[in-house]
Design an enzyme around this catalytic site. Structure first.
Site: not given
Ligand code: DX5
Ligand code: ZN
Length: 216
Positions: A6, A31, A33, A35, A64, A66, A135, A173
């Site tokens: 990620s 990956h 993220d 948000m 991903h 969110m 998750m 994840d």
């Molecule tokens: C959390 C994200 C994850 C996160 C993982 O909201 O969806 O993908 O970046 O990071 P680590 O491996 O540091 O938990």
């Molecule tokens: Zn993620």
């Protein structure tokens, strides 16, 4: 096992180099993220960053989402170069329509579940999915601690898919590290997302290699 670093934990000023190092260490999927500050209390990146990463690597991109109203943004992420896209079951009342749209766009379709969301919430849509994201932290931030109950949830998800004869892969994840990768694979995970444990140390290539080694 597919290792998916990620980039949330990477140095954003040197994304291309960081991803190249992770790939040298054995990463097979990137990956990203996304948000929105509404579905989760943090803001990260949008299609412009996905597009930049698309130019920086040949690895497939796992986006991903969110975000609220994720269905309104799927086309923008597909156009930016996403290959896999996951949507949160908690954020979309018309999930089936959104999943069908992912497939129409030729994307691998995934659905993500927060830690408190029961497995039964993906049971109806599971036959239409390429992957399910379990998750193992509450989404919003990298670097959180792995929630131990996630291990059993992965096991039960694997059972559910097996019983129904479904081919969807299981992605895990959040908080994935050398201490839990092997257990997660034994529980039935196929794809492991790792942010801090790949990019949080010195060298992403060495860190990725260590994770893959711990998984054997
Ligand atoms: C959390 C994200 C994850 C996160 C993982 O909201 O969806 O993908 O970046 O990071 P680590 O491996 O540091 O938990
Ligand atoms: Zn993620």
């Amino acid at each position: 096992m597919i290792l998916a670093p990620s980039i949330l934990a990477a140095d954003f000023g040197h994304l291309a180099e960081e991803i190249a190092r992770a790939e040298q260490g054995g990463a097979r999927l990137v990956h990203l993220d996304v948000m929105d500050g509404h579905f989760v209390p943090n803001l990260t990146m949008g299609p412009a960053v996905v597009k930049a990463v698309r130019r920086a690597t040949r690895l497939p991109l796992d986006v991903h989402l969110m975000i609220q109203n994720a269905d309104l943004y799927v086309d923008a992420f597909a156009d930016a170069g996403a290959n896999w896209v996951s949507l949160h079951v908690e954020a979309l009342p018309h999930l089936q329509r959104a999943v069908a749209h992912l497939r129409e766009r030729g994307l691998k379709a995934g659905v993500a579940l927060n830690p408190s969301t029961p497995l039964v919430s993906v049971e109806e849509i599971a036959p239409e999915l390429d992957y399910v994201v379990v998750m193992s932290v509450n989404p919003g931030f990298g670097g959180q601690k792995f929630l131990p109950g996630s291990l059993d949830k992965v096991r039960r998800m694997r059972d559910l898919l097996r019983r129904r004869g479904l081919a969807a892969q299981i992605e895990v994840d959040g908080g994935v590290d050398e201490g839990n990768v092997k257990l997660l694979l034994e529980a039935g995970a196929d794809v492991l997302v790792a942010g801090t444990s790949v990019f949080g140390g010195g060298d992403p290539a060495a860190s990725a290699r260590r994770l893959l080694e711990a998984a054997r």
